[in-house]
Design a protein around this motif. Structure first.
Motif, PDB file in Angstrom:
ATOM      1  N   TRP A 116     -20.853  34.015  -7.283  1.00 19.75           N
ATOM      2  CA  TRP A 116     -20.926  33.469  -8.637  1.00 19.75           C
ATOM      3  C   TRP A 116     -19.939  34.163  -9.588  1.00 19.75           C
ATOM      4  CZ3 TRP A 116     -23.559  29.160 -10.067  1.00 19.75           C
ATOM      5  CH2 TRP A 116     -23.661  28.896 -11.429  1.00 19.75           C
ATOM      6  N   LEU A 121     -25.926  22.103 -18.698  1.00 19.12           N
ATOM      7  CA  LEU A 121     -27.378  21.964 -18.844  1.00 19.12           C
ATOM      8  C   LEU A 121     -27.965  23.017 -19.779  1.00 19.12           C
ATOM      9  CD1 LEU A 121     -28.548  21.079 -15.221  1.00 19.12           C
ATOM     10  CD2 LEU A 121     -28.366  19.581 -17.214  1.00 19.12           C
ATOM     11  N   ALA A 122     -27.278  24.148 -19.898  1.00 24.32           N
ATOM     12  CA  ALA A 122     -27.789  25.226 -20.752  1.00 24.32           C
ATOM     13  C   ALA A 122     -28.051  24.728 -22.170  1.00 24.32           C
ATOM     14  CB  ALA A 122     -26.804  26.386 -20.768  1.00 24.32           C
ATOM     15  N   ALA A 150     -28.047  30.362 -18.269  1.00 30.82           N
ATOM     16  CA  ALA A 150     -28.230  29.196 -17.406  1.00 30.82           C
ATOM     17  C   ALA A 150     -28.548  29.624 -15.977  1.00 30.82           C
ATOM     18  CB  ALA A 150     -26.983  28.321 -17.431  1.00 30.82           C
ATOM     19  N   LEU A 183     -30.220  26.308  -8.416  1.00 28.41           N
ATOM     20  CA  LEU A 183     -28.913  26.747  -7.928  1.00 28.41           C
ATOM     21  C   LEU A 183     -29.020  27.293  -6.514  1.00 28.41           C
ATOM     22  CD1 LEU A 183     -27.600  28.428 -11.209  1.00 28.41           C
ATOM     23  CD2 LEU A 183     -26.770  26.315 -10.151  1.00 28.41           C
ATOM     24  N   LEU A 214     -31.889  28.335 -14.264  1.00 31.28           N
ATOM     25  CA  LEU A 214     -31.747  27.360 -13.175  1.00 31.28           C
ATOM     26  C   LEU A 214     -31.705  28.025 -11.807  1.00 31.28           C
ATOM     27  CD1 LEU A 214     -29.109  25.060 -14.917  1.00 31.28           C
ATOM     28  CD2 LEU A 214     -31.517  24.520 -14.485  1.00 31.28           C
ATOM     29  N   ALA A 226     -21.265  23.960  -9.546  1.00 32.04           N
ATOM     30  CA  ALA A 226     -22.590  24.407  -9.984  1.00 32.04           C
ATOM     31  C   ALA A 226     -22.498  25.134 -11.315  1.00 32.04           C
ATOM     32  CB  ALA A 226     -23.215  25.314  -8.927  1.00 32.04           C
ATOM     33  N   LEU A 227     -21.452  25.938 -11.463  1.00 27.27           N
ATOM     34  CA  LEU A 227     -21.244  26.681 -12.702  1.00 27.27           C
ATOM     35  C   LEU A 227     -21.051  25.738 -13.885  1.00 27.27           C
ATOM     36  CD1 LEU A 227     -20.628  29.388 -14.174  1.00 27.27           C
ATOM     37  CD2 LEU A 227     -18.248  29.066 -13.505  1.00 27.27           C
ATOM     38  N   LEU A 228     -20.212  24.722 -13.678  1.00 29.26           N
ATOM     39  CA  LEU A 228     -19.950  23.766 -14.747  1.00 29.26           C
ATOM     40  C   LEU A 228     -21.214  23.004 -15.114  1.00 29.26           C
ATOM     41  CD1 LEU A 228     -16.476  22.417 -13.582  1.00 29.26           C
ATOM     42  CD2 LEU A 228     -16.968  24.012 -15.449  1.00 29.26           C
ATOM     43  N   ALA A 252     -24.360  24.012 -14.654  1.00 34.14           N
ATOM     44  CA  ALA A 252     -25.304  24.940 -15.286  1.00 34.14           C
ATOM     45  C   ALA A 252     -24.930  25.178 -16.749  1.00 34.14           C
ATOM     46  CB  ALA A 252     -25.343  26.255 -14.520  1.00 34.14           C
ATOM     47  N   ASN A 253     -23.645  25.373 -16.998  1.00 34.64           N
ATOM     48  CA  ASN A 253     -23.185  25.583 -18.362  1.00 34.64           C
ATOM     49  C   ASN A 253     -23.551  24.395 -19.252  1.00 34.64           C
ATOM     50  OD1 ASN A 253     -22.106  27.946 -17.476  1.00 34.64           O
ATOM     51  ND2 ASN A 253     -19.966  27.344 -17.744  1.00 34.64           N
ATOM     52  N   ALA A 308     -25.432  31.194 -23.621  1.00 36.51           N
ATOM     53  CA  ALA A 308     -26.097  30.070 -22.955  1.00 36.51           C
ATOM     54  C   ALA A 308     -25.616  29.941 -21.510  1.00 36.51           C
ATOM     55  CB  ALA A 308     -25.835  28.775 -23.728  1.00 36.51           C
ATOM     56  N   ASN A 309     -24.318  30.072 -21.314  1.00 35.47           N
ATOM     57  CA  ASN A 309     -23.772  29.994 -19.962  1.00 35.47           C
ATOM     58  C   ASN A 309     -24.383  31.052 -19.061  1.00 35.47           C
ATOM     59  OD1 ASN A 309     -22.181  27.957 -20.879  1.00 35.47           O
ATOM     60  ND2 ASN A 309     -20.238  29.065 -20.702  1.00 35.47           N
TER      61      ASN A 309
END
Lengths: 212, 212
Positions: free
Chosen positions: A189, B163-164, A164, A172, A168, B156-158, B160-161, A160-161
């Motif tokens: 990233w 929201l996944a 994402a 992003l 997104l 952003a990573l946190l 996105a994770n 899922a991570n």
DNA sequence: TAACGTATTGAACATGCGTTCAGCTTCGGA
DNA sequence: TCCGAAGCTGAACGCATGTTCAATACGTTA
């Protein structure tokens, strides 16, 4: 009749344009006439070649899944004998960036597939989940990761991570100022993901020495 | 005329049914006639109250964003004075599960908003990103997390994770056998996230002592 | 060359959509 | 009590869509 090997038949053009438009706007928002215009043919020819709009969409689904499976195969071959590890060594989105041209419609199309409630989307996700579980197993066997008390959830979390970023992408790119699905974006990233997966949020082992 | 405070006017019913249907299938797939049938009114009344289908959709957007902002406000108040930390103390999806009834259309509607290419979706994401950055800052100040060399990407990573889970809810429920946006599902999901954010993939400090 | 199938077109068709509208009902205020 | 505005309906309208179809051009085959 142009031979099938010469991939610039009107049929192929229609499919390519449909792929591009479907990926960008979704099949519902794209009309047969738009596709025909983009492919510089008549609307009638679109349905003549693919039976219906839905038939064309199904053909695009087929193409996308097949192309993606081929890419997965390439990656496995690259890694040697073992199953390919999409996490965290090479993430899925990293693979897409590295093996696809920058303007490929595939990421967008896969995104749409995953978000649609088509059966093909469910199958694709199940497939990805299997790959993720296998990869986590391999990582655990190699001592590079713990499967944790609940490996099923851990594999799903990693998947899922990873997805994402694909889902997104535009948001992003909007807030970060750089598209994460490009080499440039991935350069910012990927290290963050590596850090997180290596030591969590608590500490950062790699000193920020070299800029850019 | 029923008073505005009594929230079972036909107008409110229409909006609620639209919310539910839009969240489930997307506004494009839902017709005015379907909404009218679900609300047990005539199609004409729908457009009479909201001007147009698009007006109704805009009203639903407004309601969803407003409700979500209220929820965000509640959470901030809960946490005391400081800005609320959605990561990793309380994730966004955790907040949704805890503060919303199980059949609330809000998670699904927010998902659709984020995935649409409407302006409201972009605004919502930017808002969430700001919250995520603020939370990471707070966490860093409290010494509970490192901002890392690239805090913008980390936040952003946190986000996105987090929201996944919302975006892939159905797929995850499918492969895991439990909906992650329920208390039961969260009970399996949250510990895994905590482990990951605490120590990464390398080791698991918490022994799997207690079952269930 | 004749016949045939495939590629291709442009116009027409049927359908489902959002929307409009005239008219009916209901009900609070003068 | 009457009036007028709001709630509400059902039928109709206009439009865009996916699809059909007769007709034409063209390349292959016999």
């Amino acid at each position: 009749m142009r031979s099938a090997s010469e991939d610039r038949t009107a049929r192929a053009t229609i499919r390519d344009e449909a792929l591009r438009l479907f990926a960008a706007h979704g099949p519902d928002k794209v009309t047969v006439r738009q596709i025909a215009t983009a492919a510089e043919v008549s609307p009638g020819l679109v349905v003549h070649h693919f039976g219906s709009k839905d038939g064309l969409r199904a053909e695009c689904d087929r193409w996308a899944v097949e192309t993606f499976e081929n890419l997965l195969g390439e990656l496995t071959r690259e890694e040697g004998g073992a199953t390919w590890a999409p996490e965290p060594t090479g993430s899925l989105h990293e693979a897409l960036v590295r093996h696809l041209p920058a303007d490929s419609p595939l990421p967008g199309y896969l995104r749409r597939l995953l978000l649609s409630d088509e059966e093909a989307g469910r199958l694709l996700f199940r497939r990805l989940y299997e790959v993720s579980r296998a990869a986590l197993d391999d990582l655990a066997r190699a001592g590079r990761a713990e499967p944790g008390p609940d490996p099923a959830v851990r594999a799903a979390l990693l998947l899922a991570n990873d997805l994402a970023v694909l889902l997104l992408r535009e948001h992003l790119a909007d807030v970060l100022g750089v598209d994460p699905l490009t080499r440039e974006g991935m350069a910012r990233w990927a290290p963050e993901v590596l850090d997180l997966y290596a030591v969590g949020l608590g500490a950062t082992p790699r000193a920020p020495e070299e800029g850019a």
